[in-house]
Motif scaffolding. Structure first.
Motif, short mmCIF file in Angstrom:
data_model
loop_
_atom_site.label_atom_id
_atom_site.label_comp_id
_atom_site.label_asym_id
_atom_site.label_seq_id
_atom_site.Cartn_x
_atom_site.Cartn_y
_atom_site.Cartn_z
N ASP A 69 -5.41 -3.30 -6.62
CA ASP A 69 -4.19 -2.09 -6.65
C ASP A 69 -4.43 -0.47 -7.01
OD1 ASP A 69 -2.32 -4.29 -5.48
OD2 ASP A 69 -1.29 -4.15 -7.72
N LEU A 76 -4.74 3.27 -6.83
CA LEU A 76 -5.02 4.02 -5.68
C LEU A 76 -6.34 4.49 -5.85
CD1 LEU A 76 -1.65 5.67 -7.05
CD2 LEU A 76 -1.73 4.16 -4.98
N GLY A 117 10.24 11.39 -15.31
CA GLY A 117 10.19 11.69 -16.73
C GLY A 117 9.10 10.39 -16.74
N1 ATP Z 1 -5.46 5.35 -10.60
C1 ATP Z 1 -4.16 5.31 -11.85
N2 ATP Z 1 -4.19 5.73 -11.92
C2 ATP Z 1 -2.25 6.10 -12.62
N3 ATP Z 1 -1.79 4.71 -12.33
C3 ATP Z 1 -2.18 4.10 -11.11
C4 ATP Z 1 -3.50 4.02 -10.27
N4 ATP Z 1 -3.58 3.55 -9.36
C5 ATP Z 1 -2.93 2.76 -9.77
N5 ATP Z 1 -1.62 3.20 -10.56
C6 ATP Z 1 -0.22 2.65 -10.41
O1 ATP Z 1 0.91 3.96 -10.61
C7 ATP Z 1 2.02 4.08 -11.15
C8 ATP Z 1 2.59 5.02 -11.95
O2 ATP Z 1 1.81 5.82 -12.62
P1 ATP Z 1 1.37 7.25 -13.00
O3 ATP Z 1 0.66 7.75 -13.85
O4 ATP Z 1 1.02 8.34 -10.83
O5 ATP Z 1 2.77 7.61 -12.76
P2 ATP Z 1 3.97 9.13 -13.08
O6 ATP Z 1 3.32 10.04 -13.34
O7 ATP Z 1 5.21 8.40 -13.14
O8 ATP Z 1 4.03 9.22 -11.21
P3 ATP Z 1 5.25 10.46 -10.56
O9 ATP Z 1 5.16 11.15 -11.19
O10 ATP Z 1 4.83 10.27 -9.05
O11 ATP Z 1 6.45 9.40 -10.60
C9 ATP Z 1 1.32 3.14 -12.73
O12 ATP Z 1 2.31 2.58 -13.48
C10 ATP Z 1 0.23 2.12 -11.86
O13 ATP Z 1 0.80 1.25 -12.12
#
Ligand code: ATP
Ligand code: CDM
Length: 290
Positions: free
Chosen positions: A74, A76, A245
């Motif tokens: 999963d 990314l 957030g």
């Molecule tokens: N390399 C990665 N780094 C962080 N999260 C990842 C990664 N790969 C998959 N994910 C999944 O993506 C989810 C969202 O992470 P992210 O850090 O992008 O959140 P975010 O900052 O709230 O994003 P956004 O602002 O785009 O909503 C995580 O909870 C995790 O399950």
């Protein structure tokens, strides 16, 4: 933007995957597939994850170490590397090492940025010659925020975040608070009481001071730490939510004012002192040719 070719010697370099801020976010409608139509302004900050790509000869794509709670398949970065292989038939392998500094579920787009850095850098290291447009299209299938990280410049965005227009915004000092909670983007967008019918505005309206984030009401209501952080940060400057957030931020004209707010808030909060930048640190790095 032309990028200098990377040579093999830099395979072992680590590459930045910066965070983004949404300087405002309006929800103007919803598509038939449920995704929301937005108007938002993205700016990068100089707080980054760091990614190293180790070449492997067996054609396998793997992670050196998984992120807690995220299965390897999963992740990314893994999905981005596999997309590139499927798109081009490339037979090379890579072991991806991610130094994770960006809080997850913080609205900083860390996962999307990791994916974009993987797409952009492996495209160079594997000599795939995919256009920036194609990389952005591939990235959009991984997340709505990936395209802005692929293009790498502050942008006015519409659609679900994929219709991008490059803009310059002041590169100010930023104090960022990471409240102790994890906001689920999907849950916010599913909330009944979310504002979904904001009037569209123009870039000039944003520049004139329209900074609202339509997710704010729902997030503040459900997450007390976010509400508290907004109240405390607003004692120093206008406090805003990034994305859905949980992180909240405020901009400052002077470093001195930002440092003063940072020092005061540091006693109670997990807080970062960073700089807003219009060019993604990844692209500054690529242009500099290391
Ligand atoms: N390399 C990665 N780094 C962080 N999260 C990842 C990664 N790969 C998959 N994910 C999944 O993506 C989810 C969202 O992470 P992210 O850090 O992008 O959140 P975010 O900052 O709230 O994003 P956004 O602002 O785009 O909503 C995580 O909870 C995790 O399950
Ligand atoms: C809110 C923003 O952070 C603003 O930058 C982004 O639009 C969110 O981007 P993201 O985290 O990459 O989000 P995605 O992984 O694409 O979507 C997570 C979930 O949020 C909802 N979602 C997301 C973006 C959007 N414009 N409308 C939505 O309704 C969808 O239910 C989706 O399943």
């Amino acid at each position: 933007m032309t990028l200098k070719k990377i040579n093999r010697a830099v395979w072992t370099e680590r590459w930045p995957a910066p965070a983004k801020l949404n300087l405002m976010l309006r929800i103007t409608g919803q598509r038939s597939d449920g995704y929301h139509l937005l108007q938002t302004v993205f700016q990068f900050i100089d707080l980054c994850d760091w990614i190293t790509f180790h070449p492997v000869g067996n054609g396998v794509v793997s992670l050196q170490k998984t992120i807690p709670g995220v299965p390897e398949a999963d992740d990314l970065t893994i999905r981005a590397a596999k997309l590139l292989k499927a798109e081009t038939g490339c037979e090379q392998g890579v072991c991806i090492e991610v130094e994770k500094n960006l809080p997850m579920g913080g609205g900083l787009g860390g996962g999307s940025s990791d994916a974009a850095t993987t797409l952009v850098v492996l495209n160079e290291l594997w000599n795939l010659n995919l256009s920036r447009e194609r990389l952005a299209e591939l990235g959009l299938t991984l997340g709505a925020d990936v395209p802005v990280f692929v293009y790498g410049y502050s942008s006015w965005a519409e659609g679900i975040g994929e219709k991008l227009e490059r803009i310059d915004v002041p590169e100010q000092w930023v104090v960022l608070i990471r409240p102790d909670c994890h906001v689920d983007t999907k849950e916010v967008f599913l909330a009944k009481d979310l504002t979904r019918n904001s009037k569209s505005i123009r870039i000039v309206d944003f520049i004139a001071g329209q900074h609202q984030n339509d997710c704010l009401g729902v997030v503040r209501e459900r997450y007390q730490p976010v509400k508290d952080a907004l109240v405390e940060l607003s004692e120093f400057s206008e406090a805003r939510l990034t994305g859905t957030g949980a992180c909240v931020f405020a901009q400052f004209d002077s470093k001195k004012a930002a440092v003063s707010a940072y020092r005061s808030l540091q006693k109670k909060w997990q807080v970062y002192l960073v700089k807003g930048v219009n060019e993604s640190p990844l692209f500054s790095r690529l242009k500099a040719g290391n």
